[in-house]
Write a protein that holds these residues in place. Structure first.
Motif, PDB file in Angstrom:
ATOM      1  N   GLY A   1     -39.004   2.645  81.257  1.00  0.00           N
ATOM      2  CA  GLY A   1     -40.063   2.651  82.019  1.00  0.00           C
ATOM      3  C   GLY A   1     -41.200   1.709  81.205  1.00  0.00           C
ATOM      4  N   VAL A   2     -41.716   1.102  82.234  1.00  0.00           N
ATOM      5  CA  VAL A   2     -42.830   0.016  81.620  1.00  0.00           C
ATOM      6  C   VAL A   2     -44.282   1.071  82.107  1.00  0.00           C
ATOM      7  N   ASN A   3     -45.225   0.893  80.872  1.00  0.00           N
ATOM      8  CA  ASN A   3     -46.360   1.731  81.034  1.00  0.00           C
ATOM      9  C   ASN A   3     -47.543   0.800  80.500  1.00  0.00           C
ATOM     10  N   ARG A   4     -48.865   1.119  81.070  1.00  0.00           N
ATOM     11  CA  ARG A   4     -50.123   0.559  80.908  1.00  0.00           C
ATOM     12  C   ARG A   4     -50.189   0.406  79.225  1.00  0.00           C
ATOM     13  N   PRO A   5     -49.932   1.379  78.359  1.00  0.00           N
ATOM     14  CA  PRO A   5     -49.958   1.114  77.085  1.00  0.00           C
ATOM     15  C   PRO A   5     -49.077   0.096  76.388  1.00  0.00           C
ATOM     16  N   ASP A   6     -47.935  -0.166  77.496  1.00  0.00           N
ATOM     17  CA  ASP A   6     -47.128  -1.362  76.726  1.00  0.00           C
ATOM     18  C   ASP A   6     -48.048  -2.904  77.002  1.00  0.00           C
ATOM     19  N   VAL A   7     -48.690  -2.752  77.991  1.00  0.00           N
ATOM     20  CA  VAL A   7     -49.625  -4.005  78.291  1.00  0.00           C
ATOM     21  C   VAL A   7     -50.667  -3.944  77.157  1.00  0.00           C
ATOM     22  N   PHE A   8     -51.349  -2.981  76.892  1.00  0.00           N
ATOM     23  CA  PHE A   8     -52.247  -3.053  75.646  1.00  0.00           C
ATOM     24  C   PHE A   8     -51.906  -3.398  74.567  1.00  0.00           C
ATOM     25  N   GLN A   9     -50.596  -2.922  74.203  1.00  0.00           N
ATOM     26  CA  GLN A   9     -49.841  -3.298  72.986  1.00  0.00           C
ATOM     27  C   GLN A   9     -49.520  -4.734  72.764  1.00  0.00           C
ATOM     28  N   ARG A  10     -49.048  -5.298  74.261  1.00  0.00           N
ATOM     29  CA  ARG A  10     -48.810  -6.633  74.133  1.00  0.00           C
ATOM     30  C   ARG A  10     -50.214  -7.731  73.746  1.00  0.00           C
ATOM     31  N   MET A  11     -51.373  -6.967  74.529  1.00  0.00           N
ATOM     32  CA  MET A  11     -52.322  -7.493  74.061  1.00  0.00           C
ATOM     33  C   MET A  11     -53.269  -7.422  72.808  1.00  0.00           C
ATOM     34  N   GLY A  12     -52.508  -6.745  71.904  1.00  0.00           N
ATOM     35  CA  GLY A  12     -53.034  -6.508  70.547  1.00  0.00           C
ATOM     36  C   GLY A  12     -53.911  -5.329  70.403  1.00  0.00           C
ATOM     37  N   ALA A  13     -54.128  -4.589  71.597  1.00  0.00           N
ATOM     38  CA  ALA A  13     -55.131  -3.621  71.507  1.00  0.00           C
ATOM     39  C   ALA A  13     -54.584  -2.149  71.216  1.00  0.00           C
ATOM     40  N   TYR A  14     -53.549  -2.124  71.114  1.00  0.00           N
ATOM     41  CA  TYR A  14     -52.635  -0.737  71.015  1.00  0.00           C
ATOM     42  C   TYR A  14     -51.379  -0.708  70.140  1.00  0.00           C
ATOM     43  N   PRO A  15     -51.572  -0.972  68.695  1.00  0.00           N
ATOM     44  CA  PRO A  15     -50.558  -1.135  68.026  1.00  0.00           C
ATOM     45  C   PRO A  15     -49.610  -0.060  67.803  1.00  0.00           C
ATOM     46  N   ALA A  16     -48.464  -0.248  67.477  1.00  0.00           N
ATOM     47  CA  ALA A  16     -47.269   0.701  67.252  1.00  0.00           C
ATOM     48  C   ALA A  16     -47.687   1.305  65.952  1.00  0.00           C
ATOM     49  N   PRO A  17     -47.238   2.977  66.113  1.00  0.00           N
ATOM     50  CA  PRO A  17     -47.611   3.277  64.684  1.00  0.00           C
ATOM     51  C   PRO A  17     -46.629   2.939  63.480  1.00  0.00           C
ATOM     52  N   ALA A  18     -47.260   3.232  62.368  1.00  0.00           N
ATOM     53  CA  ALA A  18     -46.454   2.423  61.225  1.00  0.00           C
ATOM     54  C   ALA A  18     -45.051   2.558  61.136  1.00  0.00           C
ATOM     55  N   ASP A  19     -44.326   3.804  61.373  1.00  0.00           N
ATOM     56  CA  ASP A  19     -43.358   4.315  61.494  1.00  0.00           C
ATOM     57  C   ASP A  19     -42.489   4.028  62.674  1.00  0.00           C
ATOM     58  N   ALA A  20     -42.965   3.386  63.663  1.00  0.00           N
ATOM     59  CA  ALA A  20     -42.330   3.258  64.847  1.00  0.00           C
ATOM     60  C   ALA A  20     -41.873   1.867  64.845  1.00  0.00           C
ATOM     61  N   SER A  21     -40.810   1.548  65.905  1.00  0.00           N
ATOM     62  CA  SER A  21     -40.595   0.171  66.188  1.00  0.00           C
ATOM     63  C   SER A  21     -41.690  -0.477  66.552  1.00  0.00           C
ATOM     64  N   PRO A  22     -41.672  -1.900  66.362  1.00  0.00           N
ATOM     65  CA  PRO A  22     -42.878  -2.809  67.069  1.00  0.00           C
ATOM     66  C   PRO A  22     -42.251  -3.150  68.479  1.00  0.00           C
ATOM     67  N   ILE A  23     -41.043  -3.048  68.741  1.00  0.00           N
ATOM     68  CA  ILE A  23     -40.763  -3.478  70.209  1.00  0.00           C
ATOM     69  C   ILE A  23     -41.440  -2.501  71.130  1.00  0.00           C
ATOM     70  N   PRO A  24     -42.144  -2.914  72.126  1.00  0.00           N
ATOM     71  CA  PRO A  24     -42.683  -2.226  73.078  1.00  0.00           C
ATOM     72  C   PRO A  24     -41.598  -1.152  74.131  1.00  0.00           C
ATOM     73  N   GLY A  25     -42.049  -0.213  74.554  1.00  0.00           N
ATOM     74  CA  GLY A  25     -41.455   0.539  75.461  1.00  0.00           C
ATOM     75  C   GLY A  25     -41.616   1.927  74.946  1.00  0.00           C
ATOM     76  N   LEU A  26     -42.077   3.005  75.812  1.00  0.00           N
ATOM     77  CA  LEU A  26     -42.201   4.316  75.573  1.00  0.00           C
ATOM     78  C   LEU A  26     -41.411   5.311  75.932  1.00  0.00           C
ATOM     79  N   GLU A  27     -40.588   4.882  76.816  1.00  0.00           N
ATOM     80  CA  GLU A  27     -39.516   5.879  77.452  1.00  0.00           C
ATOM     81  C   GLU A  27     -38.192   5.144  77.905  1.00  0.00           C
ATOM     82  N   ILE A  28     -37.241   5.813  77.569  1.00  0.00           N
ATOM     83  CA  ILE A  28     -35.656   5.414  78.305  1.00  0.00           C
ATOM     84  C   ILE A  28     -35.031   6.455  78.702  1.00  0.00           C
ATOM     85  N   ALA A  29     -33.838   5.808  79.449  1.00  0.00           N
ATOM     86  CA  ALA A  29     -32.801   6.713  79.917  1.00  0.00           C
ATOM     87  C   ALA A  29     -31.398   6.181  79.681  1.00  0.00           C
TER      88      ALA A  29
END
Length: 338
Positions: free
Chosen positions: A49-77
């Motif tokens: 899934g593509v979500n608004r937070p992915d856009v904010f992360q791409r813009m530098g406004a919503y960084p990934a948590p330190a223990d998470a992948s820096p690759i965007p994307g918050l939901e998968i199947a």
């Protein structure tokens, strides 16, 4: 079903953010495949899934948590292809969807086994559109907001991913649903999702409409992903003891807030983000969703709205469409090599 499930590649295609900026900063790259750590699954991603937070992360406004992948994307199947030590529930070959703290825009993704959910006969595209919005709405509207049967709720942005899920769940659990949208087409969609009263905020003042429809009593809950100048209006239209749940700030922080209505009416204004929540919190949400909501999804009583799909390599195009403002429902990236 993927072939050669036991023969995993050494690398995988992923979409990285090369630097903060526009959609063009999303670039396909090859990354090494990871072995799942304890209690984790490695899932071959069919759709993300593509979500608004992915856009904010791409813009530098919503960084990934330190223990998470820096690759965007918050939901998968997708399909489980490898399991870490201690995994009891899932095995290789199982079809799951999951909320992740990052890493969804890739051919493979790590998932904590306690947050993975079954997808039944749903398509991978449908299943990939579920976790982020359903986790967010359940946590905010039902766990924090404690929405009850016969209460009134105003949901801003009723045809967004979060808005559409909030309408469906609020309605199915017995609330009277008001929503705001920005076009005639979106009004029809919001009505079809179950909204009782749909207000076009471009042609009508939603505060006046809510006052009219509720005989000046106001609504018990407001779900707001807009922020900005909506905050004061939300206070104005909330009923006594009302709850305002902030799930986004698309218009940024309000410039000036009049807190007097909040004090006089004893309102609660709260909110949360999903990504920063602890593993224990996410597991608790997943468990409640599986018990109370998943039967409605698996049986087809609730369905996500899929607006468009794009090949994984075209994540840039998906972000451009999301930022155009024309979106009704969800955008999903599809792994063409699944």
């Amino acid at each position: 079903m993927p072939h050669h499930i036991d023969v995993l590649p050494k690398t995988m295609l992923a979409i990285e953010i090369v630097e903060p900026g526009g959609p063009e900063k999303l670039k396909p790259t090859q990354l090494p495949l990871i072995t799942p750590p304890k209690s984790h699954l490695l899932v071959k991603v069919a759709a993300a899934g593509v979500n608004r937070p992915d856009v904010f992360q791409r813009m530098g406004a919503y960084p990934a948590p330190a223990d998470a992948s820096p690759i965007p994307g918050l939901e998968i199947a997708g399909q489980v292809v490898s399991v870490g030590e201690g995994c009891l529930r899932w095995k290789k070959g199982d079809k799951v969807c999951a909320l992740v703290a990052g890493g969804g825009y890739a051919e493979y993704c790590l998932v904590h086994e306690a947050i993975a959910l079954p997808i039944g006969d749903l398509s991978y595209i449908q299943a990939a559109a579920l976790p982020e919005n359903f986790f967010t709405v359940w946590a905010n509207v039902f766990q924090i907001g404690q929405l009850k049967k016969n209460e009134t709720i105003l949901i801003h942005g009723g045809t967004s991913g979060i808005g559409s899920v909030a309408i469906m769940l609020a309605k199915i659990f017995g609330a009277k649903v008001f929503t705001t949208v920005g076009s005639v087409e979106k009004m029809k969609v919001a009505s079809s999702l179950g909204a009782d009263i749909v207000i076009n905020y471009l042609t009508e003042d939603f505060a006046e409409k809510i006052a009219h429809y509720t005989q000046n009593k106001g609504v018990n809950m407001v779900v707001d992903l807009i922020g900005g100048d909506y905050v004061n209006k939300n206070y104005q239209i909330a009923a006594k003891y009302g709850r305002i749940i902030q799930v986004g700030m698309m218009r940024g922080a309000p410039q000036q807030v009049n807190l007097m209505p909040l004090m006089v009416k004893q309102l609660i204004h709260t909110g949360s983000t999903m990504r920063a929540r602890t593993l224990a919190e996410k597991i608790a949400i997943a468990t409640e969703l599986e018990n109370k909501v998943w039967p409605l999804i698996i049986s087809g009583k609730i369905k996500p709205i899929i607006a468009k799909t794009y090949p994984l390599k075209q994540a840039e195009k998906a972000h451009r469409f999301m930022e155009s403002g024309d979106l009704i429902g969800k955008l999903v990236l599809v792994n063409e090599h699944f």
